[in-house]
Design a protein around this motif. Structure first.
Motif: not given
Length: 126
Positions: A2-9, A19-23, A90-95
């Protein structure tokens, strides 16, 4: 896979929320357990949260319980991470991650049938 794309950072002040989203696309979303990891600068990647196939069971890193909430909408092929009372640490890159087996998400085990996103930067200012 599956392909994943994060957003909301983005940038938020301490005490705020994001709120982060991952489509997901490419495969049947409801066949994948989903989760979130994070990696702060100069540190190793850490487990944040995971949710099972139907969203009925969630797991969290102990230090994040009560502030973070993971959820999924199988009709929208999307998983969310609601982050409240944010702190500078909490600062980080969220995967975002997907795998047919929840245990692989919780243990951050990469498998041929799993997928990880490219990450979304979250910065919490003091």
């Amino acid at each position: 896979q599956v392909q994943l794309v994060e957003s909301g950072g983005g940038l938020v002040q301490a005490g705020g929320s994001l709120r982060l989203s991952c489509a997901a696309s490419g495969r049947t979303f409801s066949s994948y357990a989903m989760g979130w990891f994070r990696q702060a600068p100069g540190k190793e990647r850490n487990f944040v949260a995971a949710v099972n196939l139907n969203g009925g069971t969630a797991y969290y890193a102990n230090s994040l319980k009560g502030r973070f909430n993971i959820s999924r909408d199988n009709a929208k092929d999307t998983v969310y991470l609601q982050m409240n009372s944010l702190k500078p640490e909490d600062t980080a890159v969220y995967y975002c991650a997907a795998d047919p087996f929840l245990e692989n998400i919780i243990t951050m085990t990469r498998t041929p049938r799993g997928s990880w996103g490219q990450g979304s930067q979250v910065t919490v200012s003091s």
